[in-house]
Design a protein around this motif. Structure first.
Motif, PDB file in Angstrom:
ATOM      1  N   ILE A   1       0.829  -1.203   0.000  1.00 31.43           N
ATOM      2  CA  ILE A   1       0.000   0.000   0.000  1.00 31.43           C
ATOM      3  C   ILE A   1       0.866   1.257   0.000  1.00 31.43           C
ATOM      4  CG2 ILE A   1      -1.588   1.363   1.427  1.00 31.43           C
ATOM      5  CD1 ILE A   1      -2.928  -1.258   2.235  1.00 31.43           C
ATOM      6  N   VAL A   2       1.923   1.266   0.840  1.00 29.48           N
ATOM      7  CA  VAL A   2       2.811   2.440   0.917  1.00 29.48           C
ATOM      8  C   VAL A   2       3.542   2.656  -0.409  1.00 29.48           C
ATOM      9  CG1 VAL A   2       4.873   3.376   2.032  1.00 29.48           C
ATOM     10  CG2 VAL A   2       3.093   2.292   3.416  1.00 29.48           C
ATOM     11  N   LEU A   3       4.063   1.586  -0.997  1.00 26.89           N
ATOM     12  CA  LEU A   3       4.781   1.715  -2.272  1.00 26.89           C
ATOM     13  C   LEU A   3       3.845   2.187  -3.393  1.00 26.89           C
ATOM     14  CD1 LEU A   3       7.114  -1.436  -2.217  1.00 26.89           C
ATOM     15  CD2 LEU A   3       7.743   0.962  -1.829  1.00 26.89           C
ATOM     16  N   SER A   4       2.608   1.683  -3.396  1.00 25.03           N
ATOM     17  CA  SER A   4       1.648   2.135  -4.410  1.00 25.03           C
ATOM     18  C   SER A   4       1.294   3.601  -4.192  1.00 25.03           C
ATOM     19  CB  SER A   4       0.374   1.274  -4.370  1.00 25.03           C
ATOM     20  OG  SER A   4      -0.333   1.469  -3.161  1.00 25.03           O
ATOM     21  N   GLY A   5       1.267   4.035  -2.917  1.00 24.85           N
ATOM     22  CA  GLY A   5       1.027   5.444  -2.616  1.00 24.85           C
ATOM     23  C   GLY A   5       2.141   6.333  -3.141  1.00 24.85           C
ATOM     24  N   LEU A   6       3.392   5.885  -3.003  1.00 27.56           N
ATOM     25  CA  LEU A   6       4.528   6.640  -3.536  1.00 27.56           C
ATOM     26  C   LEU A   6       4.442   6.746  -5.055  1.00 27.56           C
ATOM     27  CD1 LEU A   6       7.456   5.175  -1.376  1.00 27.56           C
ATOM     28  CD2 LEU A   6       6.383   7.433  -1.172  1.00 27.56           C
ATOM     29  N   LEU A   7       4.009   5.671  -5.696  1.00 29.30           N
ATOM     30  CA  LEU A   7       3.839   5.696  -7.149  1.00 29.30           C
ATOM     31  C   LEU A   7       2.762   6.697  -7.551  1.00 29.30           C
ATOM     32  CD1 LEU A   7       4.647   4.434  -9.867  1.00 29.30           C
ATOM     33  CD2 LEU A   7       2.863   2.724  -9.521  1.00 29.30           C
ATOM     34  N   MET A   8       1.676   6.755  -6.777  1.00 30.00           N
ATOM     35  CA  MET A   8       0.609   7.720  -7.057  1.00 30.00           C
ATOM     36  C   MET A   8       1.120   9.152  -6.899  1.00 30.00           C
ATOM     37  SD  MET A   8      -2.636   5.872  -5.186  1.00 30.00           S
ATOM     38  CE  MET A   8      -3.707   7.288  -5.398  1.00 30.00           C
ATOM     39  N   LEU A   9       1.991   9.377  -5.895  1.00 28.13           N
ATOM     40  CA  LEU A   9       2.571  10.710  -5.708  1.00 28.13           C
ATOM     41  C   LEU A   9       3.400  11.118  -6.924  1.00 28.13           C
ATOM     42  CD1 LEU A   9       3.766  10.766  -1.974  1.00 28.13           C
ATOM     43  CD2 LEU A   9       2.049  12.239  -3.033  1.00 28.13           C
ATOM     44  N   LEU A  10       4.130  10.155  -7.489  1.00 27.94           N
ATOM     45  CA  LEU A  10       4.976  10.440  -8.642  1.00 27.94           C
ATOM     46  C   LEU A  10       4.147  10.738  -9.892  1.00 27.94           C
ATOM     47  CD1 LEU A  10       7.768   7.721  -8.195  1.00 27.94           C
ATOM     48  CD2 LEU A  10       8.009  10.190  -7.850  1.00 27.94           C
ATOM     49  N   LEU A  11       3.008  10.065 -10.035  1.00 31.35           N
ATOM     50  CA  LEU A  11       2.232  10.165 -11.266  1.00 31.35           C
ATOM     51  C   LEU A  11       1.114  11.210 -11.208  1.00 31.35           C
ATOM     52  CD1 LEU A  11       1.819   6.384 -12.214  1.00 31.35           C
ATOM     53  CD2 LEU A  11       3.399   8.046 -13.207  1.00 31.35           C
ATOM     54  N   ALA A  12       0.689  11.612 -10.007  1.00 24.38           N
ATOM     55  CA  ALA A  12      -0.486  12.484  -9.867  1.00 24.38           C
ATOM     56  C   ALA A  12      -0.317  13.807 -10.616  1.00 24.38           C
ATOM     57  CB  ALA A  12      -0.780  12.740  -8.392  1.00 24.38           C
ATOM     58  N   ASP A  13       0.832  14.475 -10.445  1.00 24.31           N
ATOM     59  CA  ASP A  13       1.059  15.766 -11.112  1.00 24.31           C
ATOM     60  C   ASP A  13       1.092  15.599 -12.627  1.00 24.31           C
ATOM     61  OD1 ASP A  13       1.135  17.021  -8.695  1.00 24.31           O
ATOM     62  OD2 ASP A  13       3.313  17.169  -8.582  1.00 24.31           O
ATOM     63  N   TRP A  14       1.694  14.496 -13.082  1.00 25.48           N
ATOM     64  CA  TRP A  14       1.788  14.266 -14.531  1.00 25.48           C
ATOM     65  C   TRP A  14       0.403  14.048 -15.135  1.00 25.48           C
ATOM     66  CZ3 TRP A  14       0.357  10.266 -17.737  1.00 25.48           C
ATOM     67  CH2 TRP A  14       0.825  10.343 -19.051  1.00 25.48           C
ATOM     68  N   VAL A  15      -0.410  13.220 -14.457  1.00 29.17           N
ATOM     69  CA  VAL A  15      -1.761  12.951 -14.962  1.00 29.17           C
ATOM     70  C   VAL A  15      -2.585  14.235 -14.995  1.00 29.17           C
ATOM     71  CG1 VAL A  15      -3.931  11.747 -14.488  1.00 29.17           C
ATOM     72  CG2 VAL A  15      -1.764  10.536 -14.245  1.00 29.17           C
ATOM     73  N   THR A  16      -2.472  15.048 -13.925  1.00 26.41           N
ATOM     74  CA  THR A  16      -3.215  16.308 -13.867  1.00 26.41           C
ATOM     75  C   THR A  16      -2.778  17.257 -14.967  1.00 26.41           C
ATOM     76  OG1 THR A  16      -3.405  16.066 -11.464  1.00 26.41           O
ATOM     77  CG2 THR A  16      -3.864  18.247 -12.384  1.00 26.41           C
ATOM     78  N   ALA A  17      -1.457  17.369 -15.175  1.00 28.36           N
ATOM     79  CA  ALA A  17      -0.941  18.248 -16.227  1.00 28.36           C
ATOM     80  C   ALA A  17      -1.403  17.789 -17.602  1.00 28.36           C
ATOM     81  CB  ALA A  17       0.597  18.278 -16.171  1.00 28.36           C
ATOM     82  N   PHE A  18      -1.441  16.476 -17.803  1.00 28.27           N
ATOM     83  CA  PHE A  18      -1.900  15.937 -19.092  1.00 28.27           C
ATOM     84  C   PHE A  18      -3.357  16.289 -19.334  1.00 28.27           C
ATOM     85  CE2 PHE A  18      -3.915  12.573 -21.576  1.00 28.27           C
ATOM     86  CZ  PHE A  18      -3.108  12.568 -22.718  1.00 28.27           C
ATOM     87  N   ILE A  19      -4.193  16.153 -18.292  1.00 23.43           N
ATOM     88  CA  ILE A  19      -5.615  16.466 -18.429  1.00 23.43           C
ATOM     89  C   ILE A  19      -5.819  17.948 -18.706  1.00 23.43           C
ATOM     90  CG2 ILE A  19      -7.811  16.585 -17.157  1.00 23.43           C
ATOM     91  CD1 ILE A  19      -7.032  13.993 -15.777  1.00 23.43           C
TER      92      ILE A  19
END
Length: 284
Positions: free
Chosen positions: A168-186
């Motif tokens: 769960i913690v590692l998947s959370g770190l992955l979400m932190l890395l990808l969240a800004d990119w996904v938002t910027a793409f949208i």
């Protein structure tokens, strides 16, 4: 500690990371879209703290579910309206129904908002009057709704708490890395926001489908045989509510993306042809 460092636990951790990545896509999409409802200057911190608090809450939820899995799985009510509504209801059923309806309501509301006659530029700058705290709390709340699906699936793989918490913690770190990119793409590709909202609409349907079988899975987890547990499946007017398979869900998502990409390319081609024709007529 040595008991945790086994090949079995390592294999389960890899399986859980893959599961969290697959099931976390819709969650990440929701966070990226919802964070844009906060004031522009605070959107990045909203995503950061929303994910951090949500991951911590998910670990707490996991701990509670490991301790109370029997109580959460046990149906607390059985519908017996023959021909109208039959089947069992447990805690997971309620969560999935509430979460599915809420996500569908959110998606429909935002789609209607995008179609309303308002100034688009103003809409981009600030989509709603929600404060940063309101958005963070909503992200955390919805993350817990999404968590039930992934946590219940994870518990089917292993019941070793440290392995589950690490995934769960590692998947959370992955979400932190990808969240800004996904938002910027949208933000750069505005048409994909509409696509994302329709995907969330499908996610709501998926959760409602999960609700129909939640009591069945809970009964099987408590040791009931499959045939007896099937009697607890929710049926509406005699039709059993069955969940959409993950393969069907992701196939639907891929089709939506393919249609959007092809349609966008075709629209650009038509615009270029019209521009060329209008340019030719002016020279003529």
């Amino acid at each position: 500690m040595a008991d945790l460092l086994t090949i079995e636990n390592a294999g389960n951790l890899l399986m859980l990371l893959f599961l969290q990545a697959v099931l976390g896509f819709d969650n990440l999409l929701y966070i990226s879209i919802e964070s844009q409802r906060a004031p522009v200057a605070q959107q990045k911190s909203v995503r950061f703290w929303g994910i951090i608090i949500a991951v911590a809450s998910r670990v707490v939820l996991l701990f509670v579910m490991v301790r109370l899995i029997d109580a959460l799985s046990d149906p607390f009510y059985i519908f017996d309206w023959e021909g109208v509504l039959t089947g069992g209801v447990n805690f997971s059923t309620v969560v999935f129904i509430f979460g599915g309806i809420f996500i569908m309501y959110t998606a429909v509301k935002e789609i209607a908002h995008l179609l309303s006659v308002e100034d688009t530029h103003a809409d981009i700058e600030g989509k709603s009057g929600k404060s940063a705290l309101q958005v963070v709390l909503l992200i955390v709340f919805m993350n817990l709704i999404f968590s039930f699906d992934s946590v219940l699936s994870a518990l089917a793989i292993t019941d070793v708490f440290p392995v589950l918490a690490t995934a769960i913690v590692l998947s959370g770190l992955l979400m932190l890395l990808l969240a800004d990119w996904v938002t910027a793409f949208i933000q750069k590709n505005r048409m994909f926001e509409v696509l994302g909202l329709f995907i969330l609409l499908i996610v709501g349907v998926v959760l409602l489908g999960e609700a129909g079988q939640a009591a069945v899975h809970g009964a099987e987890a408590m040791g009931m045989d499959h045939d007896s547990a099937k009697d607890l499946a929710l049926k509406v007017f005699g039709y059993e509510i069955v969940p959409m398979s993950k393969s069907t869900f992701y196939f639907s998502v891929l089709v939506l993306f393919a249609v959007e990409i092809i349609q966008s390319g075709y629209s650009r081609k038509l615009a270029a042809e019209r521009k060329a024709q209008s340019g030719g007529s002016l020279h003529g």
